[in-house]
Scaffold this motif. Sequence first.
Motif, PDB file in Angstrom:
ATOM      1  N   ILE A  34       0.404  -0.800  -0.028  1.00 15.31           N
ATOM      2  CA  ILE A  34      -0.186   0.215   0.159  1.00 15.31           C
ATOM      3  C   ILE A  34       1.181   1.630   0.641  1.00 15.31           C
ATOM      4  N   ARG A  35       2.018   1.573   0.766  1.00 15.91           N
ATOM      5  CA  ARG A  35       2.612   2.683   0.589  1.00 15.91           C
ATOM      6  C   ARG A  35       3.095   2.798  -0.338  1.00 15.91           C
ATOM      7  N   ALA A  36       4.053   1.159  -1.814  1.00 20.08           N
ATOM      8  CA  ALA A  36       4.543   1.890  -2.346  1.00 20.08           C
ATOM      9  C   ALA A  36       3.720   2.372  -3.949  1.00 20.08           C
ATOM     10  N   ALA A  37       2.453   1.754  -3.727  1.00 22.06           N
ATOM     11  CA  ALA A  37       0.929   2.620  -4.694  1.00 22.06           C
ATOM     12  C   ALA A  37       1.083   3.920  -3.890  1.00 22.06           C
ATOM     13  N   CYS A  38       1.220   4.400  -2.766  1.00 21.21           N
ATOM     14  CA  CYS A  38       0.745   5.189  -2.615  1.00 21.21           C
ATOM     15  C   CYS A  38       1.656   6.378  -2.775  1.00 21.21           C
ATOM     16  N   ALA A  39       2.979   5.742  -2.764  1.00 27.95           N
ATOM     17  CA  ALA A  39       4.607   7.129  -3.188  1.00 27.95           C
ATOM     18  C   ALA A  39       4.080   7.291  -4.995  1.00 27.95           C
ATOM     19  N   GLU A  40       3.349   5.899  -5.259  1.00 33.41           N
ATOM     20  CA  GLU A  40       3.179   6.471  -7.160  1.00 33.41           C
ATOM     21  C   GLU A  40       2.349   7.263  -7.259  1.00 33.41           C
ATOM     22  N   ARG A  41       1.313   7.229  -6.542  1.00 35.19           N
ATOM     23  CA  ARG A  41       0.109   7.682  -6.776  1.00 35.19           C
ATOM     24  C   ARG A  41      -0.025   9.163  -6.332  1.00 35.19           C
ATOM     25  N   ALA A  42       1.165   9.276  -5.298  1.00 36.91           N
ATOM     26  CA  ALA A  42       1.488  11.505  -4.857  1.00 36.91           C
ATOM     27  C   ALA A  42       2.099  11.847  -5.685  1.00 36.91           C
ATOM     28  N   VAL A  75      -4.034  11.389   5.551  1.00 33.97           N
ATOM     29  CA  VAL A  75      -5.295  10.020   5.693  1.00 33.97           C
ATOM     30  C   VAL A  75      -4.713   9.415   6.620  1.00 33.97           C
ATOM     31  N   ILE A  76      -6.041   9.146   7.353  1.00 30.01           N
ATOM     32  CA  ILE A  76      -5.102   8.062   8.184  1.00 30.01           C
ATOM     33  C   ILE A  76      -6.953   6.928   8.081  1.00 30.01           C
ATOM     34  N   ASN A  77      -5.960   5.839   8.822  1.00 28.16           N
ATOM     35  CA  ASN A  77      -6.829   4.951   9.312  1.00 28.16           C
ATOM     36  C   ASN A  77      -6.138   3.987  10.591  1.00 28.16           C
ATOM     37  N   PRO A  78      -6.785   4.766  11.373  1.00 27.68           N
ATOM     38  CA  PRO A  78      -6.624   4.667  12.763  1.00 27.68           C
ATOM     39  C   PRO A  78      -7.081   3.201  12.951  1.00 27.68           C
ATOM     40  N   VAL A  99      -8.702  16.076   6.986  1.00 25.33           N
ATOM     41  CA  VAL A  99      -8.282  14.707   7.217  1.00 25.33           C
ATOM     42  C   VAL A  99      -9.331  14.204   6.447  1.00 25.33           C
ATOM     43  N   VAL A 100      -8.364  13.078   5.985  1.00 29.29           N
ATOM     44  CA  VAL A 100     -10.098  12.088   5.159  1.00 29.29           C
ATOM     45  C   VAL A 100      -8.892  10.984   6.219  1.00 29.29           C
ATOM     46  N   GLU A 101     -10.490  10.612   6.212  1.00 31.37           N
ATOM     47  CA  GLU A 101     -10.529   9.222   7.233  1.00 31.37           C
ATOM     48  C   GLU A 101     -11.517   8.185   6.045  1.00 31.37           C
ATOM     49  N   VAL A 102      -9.783   7.034   6.275  1.00 32.65           N
ATOM     50  CA  VAL A 102      -9.501   5.286   5.113  1.00 32.65           C
ATOM     51  C   VAL A 102      -9.793   4.485   5.831  1.00 32.65           C
ATOM     52  N   HIS A 103     -10.685   3.309   5.067  1.00 32.72           N
ATOM     53  CA  HIS A 103     -10.718   2.185   5.910  1.00 32.72           C
ATOM     54  C   HIS A 103     -10.787   1.144   5.341  1.00 32.72           C
ATOM     55  N   LEU A 104     -10.340  -0.168   4.767  1.00 31.98           N
ATOM     56  CA  LEU A 104      -9.634  -0.947   3.860  1.00 31.98           C
ATOM     57  C   LEU A 104     -11.386  -1.791   4.275  1.00 31.98           C
ATOM     58  N   SER A 105     -11.887  -1.909   4.881  1.00 27.62           N
ATOM     59  CA  SER A 105     -13.175  -2.781   5.317  1.00 27.62           C
ATOM     60  C   SER A 105     -14.769  -1.448   4.955  1.00 27.62           C
ATOM     61  N   PHE A 130     -13.456  -0.375   0.075  1.00 22.90           N
ATOM     62  CA  PHE A 130     -13.057  -0.284  -1.869  1.00 22.90           C
ATOM     63  C   PHE A 130     -11.036  -0.802  -1.320  1.00 22.90           C
ATOM     64  N   GLY A 131     -10.832  -1.188   0.122  1.00 24.91           N
ATOM     65  CA  GLY A 131      -9.814  -2.210  -0.039  1.00 24.91           C
ATOM     66  C   GLY A 131      -8.239  -0.877   0.015  1.00 24.91           C
ATOM     67  N   SER A 132      -6.875  -1.336  -0.464  1.00 18.54           N
ATOM     68  CA  SER A 132      -6.714  -0.684  -0.807  1.00 18.54           C
ATOM     69  C   SER A 132      -6.363   0.669  -1.319  1.00 18.54           C
ATOM     70  N   GLN A 133      -6.958  -0.142  -2.615  1.00 17.94           N
ATOM     71  CA  GLN A 133      -7.983   0.464  -3.318  1.00 17.94           C
ATOM     72  C   GLN A 133      -7.847   2.611  -2.566  1.00 17.94           C
ATOM     73  N   GLY A 134      -8.832   2.026  -1.597  1.00 14.82           N
ATOM     74  CA  GLY A 134      -9.386   3.439  -0.820  1.00 14.82           C
ATOM     75  C   GLY A 134      -8.333   4.218  -0.568  1.00 14.82           C
ATOM     76  N   TYR A 135      -7.059   3.689  -0.069  1.00 15.31           N
ATOM     77  CA  TYR A 135      -6.119   5.346   0.901  1.00 15.31           C
ATOM     78  C   TYR A 135      -5.864   6.044  -1.170  1.00 15.31           C
ATOM     79  N   LEU A 136      -6.000   5.012  -2.307  1.00 15.39           N
ATOM     80  CA  LEU A 136      -5.180   6.231  -3.689  1.00 15.39           C
ATOM     81  C   LEU A 136      -6.810   7.111  -3.568  1.00 15.39           C
ATOM     82  N   PHE A 137      -8.036   6.879  -3.732  1.00 16.96           N
ATOM     83  CA  PHE A 137      -8.834   7.625  -3.464  1.00 16.96           C
ATOM     84  C   PHE A 137      -8.736   8.595  -2.201  1.00 16.96           C
TER      85      PHE A 137
END
Length: 153
Positions: A34-42, A75-78, A99-105, A130-137
């Motif tokens: 997820i970190r790698a996908a986020c780095a690419e999208r950022a 962006v936080i998944n607490p 702040v954008v809150e994200v959850h996988l489930s 949306f699973g890990s895609q949610g971080y990209l959203f």
Amino acid sequence: MRKSPTVLILNGPNLNTLGTREPEVYGRETLDDIRAACAERADALGLGLDFRQSNGEGELVGWIQDARNAAAGIVINPAAYTHTSVAILDALQACGLPVVEVHLSNIHGREPFRHHSYVSRMAHGVICGFGSQGYLFALEAMARILERQEGKA
Ligand code: CA2
């Protein structure tokens, strides 16, 4: 040249073990994937990225306090602290960043104790299910929020 705004992505307890169990709920990807996908999208969005995980509520609160001077948005998944932590809510409120809150489930389709989030009260928006895609959203949403903020400045 103008410096890219940095987005801090925070991950709460147990997310470091992602990909090792309950793939039907949380997917098969690891937090490093997820970190790698986020780095690419950022990068594609012209954002800097600071991606972190902690199992400790106090450490997360400290990082949120530090973000005030180091990041443009959070962006936080607490994780489990979503449902328990007034301390994280207070820190997010005090830091004044979007702040954008994200959850996988999809927390609303799960056990009743997961339906309430302290953080949602002050989040600009919440992405879940949306699973890990949610971080990209969430990164896309943050890019728009920061663009709009800049337009107003
Ligand atoms: O869906 C989410 O992203 C959650 O924030 C994940 C938390 C859970 O307590 C929230 O209700 C929803 C749990 C993170 C636990 O991480 C795991 C890692 C590996 C295997 C199973 C869980």
